[in-house]
Design a protein around this motif. Sequence first.
Motif, PDB file in Angstrom:
ATOM      1  N   TRP A  65       0.811  -1.212   0.000  1.00 50.23           N
ATOM      2  CA  TRP A  65       0.000   0.000   0.000  1.00 50.23           C
ATOM      3  C   TRP A  65       0.849   1.269   0.000  1.00 50.23           C
ATOM      4  CZ3 TRP A  65      -4.812   0.922  -1.247  1.00 50.23           C
ATOM      5  CH2 TRP A  65      -5.736  -0.112  -1.227  1.00 50.23           C
ATOM      6  N   ALA A  66       2.030   1.232   0.568  1.00 48.93           N
ATOM      7  CA  ALA A  66       2.893   2.425   0.558  1.00 48.93           C
ATOM      8  C   ALA A  66       3.278   2.782  -0.868  1.00 48.93           C
ATOM      9  CB  ALA A  66       4.145   2.172   1.399  1.00 48.93           C
ATOM     10  N   PHE A  67       3.708   1.785  -1.635  1.00 47.48           N
ATOM     11  CA  PHE A  67       4.155   2.038  -3.008  1.00 47.48           C
ATOM     12  C   PHE A  67       2.971   2.307  -3.938  1.00 47.48           C
ATOM     13  CE2 PHE A  67       7.299  -0.632  -0.860  1.00 47.48           C
ATOM     14  CZ  PHE A  67       8.413   0.190  -0.973  1.00 47.48           C
ATOM     15  N   ALA A  68       1.843   1.619  -3.690  1.00 50.65           N
ATOM     16  CA  ALA A  68       0.655   1.846  -4.507  1.00 50.65           C
ATOM     17  C   ALA A  68       0.115   3.255  -4.299  1.00 50.65           C
ATOM     18  CB  ALA A  68      -0.415   0.812  -4.159  1.00 50.65           C
ATOM     19  N   GLN A  69       0.174   3.747  -3.052  1.00 51.24           N
ATOM     20  CA  GLN A  69      -0.351   5.075  -2.766  1.00 51.24           C
ATOM     21  C   GLN A  69       0.481   6.156  -3.464  1.00 51.24           C
ATOM     22  OE1 GLN A  69      -0.345   6.208   1.406  1.00 51.24           O
ATOM     23  NE2 GLN A  69      -2.323   7.225   1.181  1.00 51.24           N
ATOM     24  N   VAL A  70       1.797   6.013  -3.436  1.00 55.09           N
ATOM     25  CA  VAL A  70       2.656   6.973  -4.137  1.00 55.09           C
ATOM     26  C   VAL A  70       2.344   6.975  -5.625  1.00 55.09           C
ATOM     27  CG1 VAL A  70       5.035   7.406  -4.875  1.00 55.09           C
ATOM     28  CG2 VAL A  70       4.530   7.003  -2.452  1.00 55.09           C
ATOM     29  N   ASP A  71       2.197   5.795  -6.198  1.00 55.81           N
ATOM     30  CA  ASP A  71       1.901   5.714  -7.626  1.00 55.81           C
ATOM     31  C   ASP A  71       0.557   6.351  -7.948  1.00 55.81           C
ATOM     32  OD1 ASP A  71       2.535   4.637 -10.324  1.00 55.81           O
ATOM     33  OD2 ASP A  71       0.742   3.446  -9.970  1.00 55.81           O
ATOM     34  N   ASP A  72      -0.437   6.109  -7.118  1.00 56.89           N
ATOM     35  CA  ASP A  72      -1.750   6.723  -7.339  1.00 56.89           C
ATOM     36  C   ASP A  72      -1.663   8.247  -7.300  1.00 56.89           C
ATOM     37  OD1 ASP A  72      -2.944   4.269  -7.560  1.00 56.89           O
ATOM     38  OD2 ASP A  72      -3.692   4.209  -5.507  1.00 56.89           O
ATOM     39  N   PHE A  73      -0.952   8.764  -6.311  1.00 55.23           N
ATOM     40  CA  PHE A  73      -0.898  10.216  -6.125  1.00 55.23           C
ATOM     41  C   PHE A  73      -0.126  10.912  -7.239  1.00 55.23           C
ATOM     42  CE2 PHE A  73      -1.528  10.064  -1.212  1.00 55.23           C
ATOM     43  CZ  PHE A  73      -2.872   9.820  -1.410  1.00 55.23           C
ATOM     44  N   VAL A  74       1.025  10.368  -7.626  1.00 56.48           N
ATOM     45  CA  VAL A  74       1.837  11.038  -8.637  1.00 56.48           C
ATOM     46  C   VAL A  74       1.085  11.122  -9.957  1.00 56.48           C
ATOM     47  CG1 VAL A  74       3.070   8.978  -9.460  1.00 56.48           C
ATOM     48  CG2 VAL A  74       4.124  11.203  -9.702  1.00 56.48           C
ATOM     49  N   ASN A  75       0.259  10.129 -10.238  1.00 55.16           N
ATOM     50  CA  ASN A  75      -0.448  10.128 -11.515  1.00 55.16           C
ATOM     51  C   ASN A  75      -1.673  11.035 -11.531  1.00 55.16           C
ATOM     52  OD1 ASN A  75       1.052   8.332 -13.323  1.00 55.16           O
ATOM     53  ND2 ASN A  75       0.667   6.804 -11.745  1.00 55.16           N
ATOM     54  N   LEU A  76      -2.009  11.611 -10.381  1.00 55.72           N
ATOM     55  CA  LEU A  76      -3.089  12.600 -10.355  1.00 55.72           C
ATOM     56  C   LEU A  76      -2.641  13.954 -10.893  1.00 55.72           C
ATOM     57  CD1 LEU A  76      -4.793  11.786  -6.940  1.00 55.72           C
ATOM     58  CD2 LEU A  76      -5.602  11.219  -9.237  1.00 55.72           C
ATOM     59  N   ARG A  77      -1.369  14.267 -10.691  1.00 58.63           N
ATOM     60  CA  ARG A  77      -0.797  15.508 -11.257  1.00 58.63           C
ATOM     61  C   ARG A  77       0.634  15.197 -11.701  1.00 58.63           C
ATOM     62  NH1 ARG A  77      -3.972  19.966 -10.170  1.00 58.63           N
ATOM     63  NH2 ARG A  77      -2.273  21.403 -10.673  1.00 58.63           N
ATOM     64  N   TYR A  78       0.720  14.308 -12.676  1.00 60.54           N
ATOM     65  CA  TYR A  78       1.998  13.754 -13.117  1.00 60.54           C
ATOM     66  C   TYR A  78       2.985  14.840 -13.537  1.00 60.54           C
ATOM     67  CZ  TYR A  78       5.026  10.351 -15.575  1.00 60.54           C
ATOM     68  OH  TYR A  78       6.075   9.571 -16.000  1.00 60.54           O
ATOM     69  N   GLY A  79       2.497  15.841 -14.252  1.00 62.44           N
ATOM     70  CA  GLY A  79       3.383  16.887 -14.758  1.00 62.44           C
ATOM     71  C   GLY A  79       4.081  17.663 -13.661  1.00 62.44           C
ATOM     72  N   GLU A  80       3.453  17.795 -12.511  1.00 66.93           N
ATOM     73  CA  GLU A  80       4.048  18.515 -11.382  1.00 66.93           C
ATOM     74  C   GLU A  80       4.769  17.588 -10.406  1.00 66.93           C
ATOM     75  OE1 GLU A  80       0.955  22.287 -10.908  1.00 66.93           O
ATOM     76  OE2 GLU A  80       0.791  20.564  -9.572  1.00 66.93           O
ATOM     77  N   LEU A  81       4.243  16.382 -10.184  1.00 64.10           N
ATOM     78  CA  LEU A  81       4.728  15.534  -9.094  1.00 64.10           C
ATOM     79  C   LEU A  81       5.764  14.504  -9.523  1.00 64.10           C
ATOM     80  CD1 LEU A  81       1.402  14.948  -7.146  1.00 64.10           C
ATOM     81  CD2 LEU A  81       3.139  16.716  -6.817  1.00 64.10           C
ATOM     82  N   ARG A  82       5.926  14.293 -10.830  1.00 65.96           N
ATOM     83  CA  ARG A  82       6.932  13.341 -11.298  1.00 65.96           C
ATOM     84  C   ARG A  82       8.317  13.703 -10.770  1.00 65.96           C
ATOM     85  NH1 ARG A  82       7.254   8.598 -12.549  1.00 65.96           N
ATOM     86  NH2 ARG A  82       9.000   8.731 -11.132  1.00 65.96           N
ATOM     87  N   GLU A  83       8.644  14.992 -10.816  1.00 63.92           N
ATOM     88  CA  GLU A  83       9.959  15.451 -10.366  1.00 63.92           C
ATOM     89  C   GLU A  83      10.155  15.190  -8.874  1.00 63.92           C
ATOM     90  OE1 GLU A  83      12.656  19.558 -10.289  1.00 63.92           O
ATOM     91  OE2 GLU A  83      10.840  19.439 -11.525  1.00 63.92           O
ATOM     92  N   LYS A  84       9.108  15.370  -8.081  1.00 60.81           N
ATOM     93  CA  LYS A  84       9.223  15.133  -6.647  1.00 60.81           C
ATOM     94  C   LYS A  84       9.481  13.657  -6.338  1.00 60.81           C
ATOM     95  CE  LYS A  84       7.010  16.093  -2.205  1.00 60.81           C
ATOM     96  NZ  LYS A  84       8.166  16.873  -1.715  1.00 60.81           N
ATOM     97  N   VAL A  85       8.781  12.775  -7.035  1.00 60.18           N
ATOM     98  CA  VAL A  85       9.021  11.344  -6.847  1.00 60.18           C
ATOM     99  C   VAL A  85      10.440  10.981  -7.256  1.00 60.18           C
ATOM    100  CG1 VAL A  85       8.348   9.025  -7.598  1.00 60.18           C
ATOM    101  CG2 VAL A  85       6.596  10.721  -7.071  1.00 60.18           C
ATOM    102  N   ASP A  86      10.887  11.504  -8.390  1.00 55.18           N
ATOM    103  CA  ASP A  86      12.252  11.216  -8.847  1.00 55.18           C
ATOM    104  C   ASP A  86      13.301  11.715  -7.865  1.00 55.18           C
ATOM    105  OD1 ASP A  86      11.428   9.914 -11.103  1.00 55.18           O
ATOM    106  OD2 ASP A  86      11.702  11.617 -12.463  1.00 55.18           O
ATOM    107  N   SER A  87      13.016  12.819  -7.184  1.00 53.81           N
ATOM    108  CA  SER A  87      13.984  13.368  -6.234  1.00 53.81           C
ATOM    109  C   SER A  87      14.185  12.438  -5.037  1.00 53.81           C
ATOM    110  CB  SER A  87      13.528  14.746  -5.739  1.00 53.81           C
ATOM    111  OG  SER A  87      12.397  14.648  -4.889  1.00 53.81           O
TER     112      SER A  87
END
Length: 522
Positions: free
Chosen positions: A433-455
Motif C-alpha cells: 500500500w505504501a508504493f501503490a499510494q505513491v503511484d496513485d498520487f503522482v499520476n493525479l498531477r503527473y506533470g508537477e509531481l513526477r519530479e518530486k518522486v524522482d527526487s
Amino acid sequence: MKRKITTSTVLLLIITLVLSGSTFACTDIVVGKNASTDGSVITSHTVDGRYDSRIQIIPAQDHKAGTMAPVYENIVYADHKDLVKLGEIPEVEHTYKYFHGAYPYANEHQLIIGETTIVGAPETANSDEAIMTIEQLEVFALQRCKTAREAVKLMGKLAEEYGFRESCYRGECLTVTDPNEAWVFEVFGVGPMWTKDSGKPGAVWAAKKVPDDHVTVVPNFSRIRKINPDSEDMMVSDNYLQVAEELGLYDPHSKEEFYWNEVYGDVKGETSLRLWRVYSEMAPSKSWDYNKAAEYPFSIKADKKISVHDVIAMFRDTSKDSPYDMTEDEGWYYKDDDGKMIKSVYATPQADDDMRNLLDIEYYRPIARYYCSYFFVSQARSWLPDEIGGVVWFGLDNPENSPFIPMYVGIEDVPTSWKTLNRDKFDRDSAWWAFAQVDDFVNLRYGELREKVDSVLNPMQNHIFELQDQIEEKAMILNITEDQDAVKELLTNHTNSLMHWTENRYWKLADELYYEINNNNN
C-alpha cells in the motif's frame, strides 16, 4: 493452414475478446551471460494485474517415501481466494528452498523463472481433467531442479502427464534461467477432449535456449518460431505436429512451413510496443518496424552489453520521447489565456481506460503499468556461491515509481509487512500500500509531481546499487571462512533493512504528495 471452426471454438473466441482488455499484461526481458556486462544471466517479470504480491520463503524439506504433493489452483490469487486442490503427484525425497509468490520465481540454487501469459489458438483449450497450472509447474521446478534445462524437462513432462491447465488466454511462457543458461519455455493444452486415461500427452510444449550473447523479450505472445528437435538449443514435445494436425491447426500436406508461434501462438499480424521498444533500445543500429513485431527474430545481439541496471531502466519505461508516448497525445493539450497550447499537468503515461476514453487518447501499452502487483529483475552468477550469486531485484506496484530491492536467494526472511497483503482495504501494515499510494498520487498531477518522486526514488535507487559490491564483498569474506549461517544472516539483514527503509520513506512520500494534491492548498 486450416482451422476447424466449432461452437466451442467460437465461444472461446468470444471469451477472449471480452477479456482482451487485460490480455496484455506481464513482460519478461532475458539477457544471456555473454550479453551482460558482468556475465550475469538475467530474467525478469512484471506481474501486471491483481495478483498475490506477498513474499513467502518456503524452506527446503525432506519427505517420507510415499508422500504425495498437492496440486493447486488459485496460487496466483492466494491473497484473496482459497486454494483449490485439483489432484496430487508423488513427492520427492528432498525439496529445495524457494521464493513463492503469485508466480513462484527463484530457489536456493539460482534457478530463477519469469512468467508471461501468451494468447494461443482457441482449439488448444484443455478439459477440466488437466490439473497442471503454470504456477504449479513453477513450484515443482523450483522445488526439484537446480538448472534451467532440468526445469524445462520436468515441467514439460509433468504438463504432458497431468495435462496443462491453461489460463483463459490458453498459452503460457516461462523464461527459465540459471547461472549459465536462459531458456524460453512455451506450453499449450491439447484440446477439450483430452483425458488422462487416453494415454496421450495432455500438453504440447517447446523450449528454446537464448544464445549466450543475445537478449530477448516476451510481451504476452509466442516468440518461438522454427522448430528444430535435433538442436541442442531446443527441446520440444514429441506430439507437437500430431496435435496441430488433430486440432486442424496445420496441414502437413500443405506447402506451408510450420511456425510454432503461428500454429499454436496465433500471432499472425501481432504488434507489440514493448517488443519494439526493447529491441529498439537494445539495438538502435537496426531498423525495427513496429507493425511487424510477430516477424522479429527470437533474440538479438545488442549493440552493447546490457547491465542489470539497463534492464531495470527498461522496466521503468513508458515510451517517453518515442512516437508512442501517450503523454504527448493532443488530448492533453489546451489553450491558455494567450491562446498558446499548453500540456496539462494531468498528462500521464498511466492514464486508465476512463481517462483515455474521455480525452480520446490512443492507447499504446508501455512496459511500466499502474496495475502491476510486483516485479523483479534477476541475476544468476556462475562465479559466486549460490547464496550470493542469485539476486532478485524485487519491487511492489508500478516499476516506474518504485525502487528495486536486492533480495538474495540466500536470505531467510523478509519484513512482516512484505508478507502481508489485503487489497480490499487500505492497510498501513502492508508494504504494498505504501508504493501503490505513491503511484496513485503522482499520476493525479503527473506533470508537477513526477519530479518530486524522482527526487526521492533516484538517489534511493543509486544508493542501493552502490551498496551491492560492498555487501557482496563482506559476504564473500564470510564465505571463505565457511560460515554459511553468517553469510545468510548478513544478506537477510541487508535485504530487510532496505525493505524497511524504502517502505517507511514511501509512506512519508505519500503524505507529502497528498499535501500537494489536496485541493484546499491552492
